[in-house]
Motif scaffolding. Structure first.
Motif, mmCIF file in Angstrom:
data_model
loop_
_atom_site.group_PDB
_atom_site.id
_atom_site.type_symbol
_atom_site.label_atom_id
_atom_site.label_comp_id
_atom_site.label_asym_id
_atom_site.label_seq_id
_atom_site.Cartn_x
_atom_site.Cartn_y
_atom_site.Cartn_z
ATOM 1 N N TYR A 117 0.840 -1.208 0.000
ATOM 2 C CA TYR A 117 0.000 0.000 0.000
ATOM 3 C C TYR A 117 0.878 1.262 0.000
ATOM 4 O O TYR A 117 0.698 2.163 -0.827
ATOM 5 N N LEU A 118 1.848 1.294 0.929
ATOM 6 C CA LEU A 118 2.721 2.472 1.002
ATOM 7 C C LEU A 118 3.571 2.630 -0.250
ATOM 8 O O LEU A 118 3.838 3.747 -0.695
ATOM 9 N N THR A 119 3.997 1.512 -0.818
ATOM 10 C CA THR A 119 4.790 1.561 -2.054
ATOM 11 C C THR A 119 3.982 2.232 -3.157
ATOM 12 O O THR A 119 4.454 3.150 -3.842
ATOM 13 N N GLN A 120 2.752 1.787 -3.319
ATOM 14 C CA GLN A 120 1.875 2.381 -4.337
ATOM 15 C C GLN A 120 1.626 3.863 -4.037
ATOM 16 O O GLN A 120 1.633 4.694 -4.943
ATOM 17 N N LEU A 121 1.420 4.164 -2.736
ATOM 18 C CA LEU A 121 1.146 5.556 -2.356
ATOM 19 C C LEU A 121 2.325 6.463 -2.734
ATOM 20 O O LEU A 121 2.137 7.525 -3.344
ATOM 21 N N LEU A 122 3.540 6.032 -2.407
ATOM 22 C CA LEU A 122 4.705 6.877 -2.695
ATOM 23 C C LEU A 122 4.954 6.991 -4.202
ATOM 24 O O LEU A 122 5.410 8.020 -4.690
ATOM 25 N N LYS A 123 4.615 5.922 -4.940
ATOM 26 C CA LYS A 123 4.777 5.993 -6.411
ATOM 27 C C LYS A 123 3.750 6.953 -7.020
ATOM 28 O O LYS A 123 4.090 7.827 -7.811
ATOM 29 N N TRP A 124 2.487 6.773 -6.643
ATOM 30 C CA TRP A 124 1.432 7.651 -7.163
ATOM 31 C C TRP A 124 1.685 9.110 -6.775
ATOM 32 O O TRP A 124 1.343 10.040 -7.500
ATOM 33 N N ASN A 125 2.274 9.272 -5.575
ATOM 34 C CA ASN A 125 2.490 10.604 -5.042
ATOM 35 C C ASN A 125 3.353 11.466 -5.961
ATOM 36 O O ASN A 125 3.194 12.681 -6.003
ATOM 37 N N LYS A 126 4.262 10.815 -6.694
ATOM 38 C CA LYS A 126 5.162 11.575 -7.573
ATOM 39 C C LYS A 126 4.367 12.317 -8.639
ATOM 40 O O LYS A 126 4.725 13.396 -9.070
ATOM 41 N N THR A 127 3.266 11.723 -9.076
ATOM 42 C CA THR A 127 2.451 12.364 -10.114
ATOM 43 C C THR A 127 1.253 13.102 -9.532
ATOM 44 O O THR A 127 0.906 14.182 -9.998
ATOM 45 N N TYR A 128 0.614 12.489 -8.515
ATOM 46 C CA TYR A 128 -0.698 13.013 -8.112
ATOM 47 C C TYR A 128 -0.709 13.809 -6.809
ATOM 48 O O TYR A 128 -1.753 14.299 -6.398
ATOM 49 N N ASN A 129 0.452 13.879 -6.127
ATOM 50 C CA ASN A 129 0.524 14.687 -4.912
ATOM 51 C C ASN A 129 -0.587 14.332 -3.912
ATOM 52 O O ASN A 129 -1.456 15.143 -3.615
ATOM 53 N N LEU A 130 -0.535 13.121 -3.402
ATOM 54 C CA LEU A 130 -1.593 12.631 -2.506
ATOM 55 C C LEU A 130 -1.280 12.878 -1.036
ATOM 56 O O LEU A 130 -2.168 12.920 -0.199
ATOM 57 N N THR A 131 0.006 12.967 -0.691
ATOM 58 C CA THR A 131 0.410 13.188 0.698
ATOM 59 C C THR A 131 1.694 14.018 0.736
ATOM 60 O O THR A 131 2.525 13.913 -0.179
ATOM 61 N N ALA A 132 1.827 14.805 1.809
ATOM 62 C CA ALA A 132 3.032 15.649 1.936
ATOM 63 C C ALA A 132 4.235 14.807 2.364
ATOM 64 O O ALA A 132 5.373 15.244 2.230
ATOM 65 N N ILE A 133 3.989 13.616 2.877
ATOM 66 C CA ILE A 133 5.091 12.769 3.362
ATOM 67 C C ILE A 133 5.626 11.936 2.203
ATOM 68 O O ILE A 133 4.895 11.134 1.605
#
Ligand SMILES: C[S@@+](CC[C@H](N)C(=O)[O-])C[C@H]1O[C@@H](n2cnc3c(N)ncnc32)[C@H](O)[C@@H]1O
Length: 228
Positions: free
Chosen positions: A36-52
């Motif tokens: 879950y966290l792996t996907q979150l950090l990957k998606w975050n690069k494009t979609y800015n889902l979390t500040a962490i």
């Protein structure tokens, strides 16, 4: 490496956190949390889902923090003798704590709601990738959702207790609970809740989040009886 972001040391830290929180997580559940966290950090690069953005920080501040409510939730579910438990996670963002609950308590049906479409698209993607048939996501303002009875309505970093109760209270079934994840005990918010709403604080539990040097508590709220 366990995933392309999380190492065996991260996996050991997760084992230790589960043990500190008295959680008997299966290997599959721990794998799902890291995926879950792996996907979150990957998606975050494009979609800015979390500040962490840093992996260990995300592990502690997102996953360990959400894991801290699992034992209290399990105790409540057992005491209430609930079988399938319907949970609404309000202002869920990238699925916190909703996704962690869906992974760790398989007999829940967790619905995440958030106004931001890309966040709910991410949660739906996670449900697919992790094969979590008990997880769904709705893009909506919570106050515009059709009122449906849930056993438990959760929130983390969403709003004051008064706003939480006023916006989401109608989704709690009779005898159900609102569950607010907070930092230090929010005395002022509690006073305002008791004064201005038909909700009262049933109990406050202090939480110890592994590796997090900050105060955390869980505020359990119930609807006032007519003669309260
Ligand atoms: C600070 S974020 C917290 C996200 C997540 N719960 C967490 O702990 O990481 C607050 C979230 O609440 C959402 N939100 C704010 N008002 C809302 C409303 N009326 N209905 C549904 N979601 C709302 C925002 O879009 C945002 O994703």
């Amino acid at each position: 490496m366990i995933t392309d972001i999380f190492t065996t040391q991260h996996a050991r830290d997760l084992d230790q956190a589960c043990s500190d929180l008295a959680l008997q997580a299966t290997n599959e559940e721990k794998k799902q949390l890291l995926e879950y966290l792996t996907q979150l950090l990957k998606w975050n690069k494009t979609y800015n889902l979390t500040a962490i953005r840093e992996p260990k920080q995300a592990l502690v501040q997102h996953v360990f923090d959400s894991l801290a409510i699992i034992a209290p939730l399990l105790k409540h579910i057992k005491e209430q003798n609930l079988n399938t438990i319907r949970i609404l996670d309000v202002g869920s963002g990238a699925g916190l704590p909703g996704v962690v609950i869906a992974i760790m308590i398989p007999n829940t049906e967790v619905t995440c709601v958030d106004t931001v479409g890309k966040k709910m698209t991410f949660v739906r993607q996670i449900a697919g990738v992790l094969k979590l048939s008990n997880l769904s996501a709705i893009q909506s303002r919570v106050e515009q959702l059709k009122a449906e009875p849930y056993d438990i309505v959760t929130s983390r970093a969403f709003s004051s207790l008064v706003d939480f109760a006023q916006l989401a209270g109608e989704h709690v079934k009779k005898d159900g609970v609102l569950l607010g994840m907070k930092g230090k005990e929010p005395h002022q918010e509690i006073e305002e809740l008791e004064k201005n709403t038909n909700w009262h604080v049933d109990k406050i539990e202090n939480l110890n989040v592994p590796e997090l040097n900050a105060q955390r508590c869980l505020v359990w709220m119930k609807k006032k009886e007519h003669n309260d």
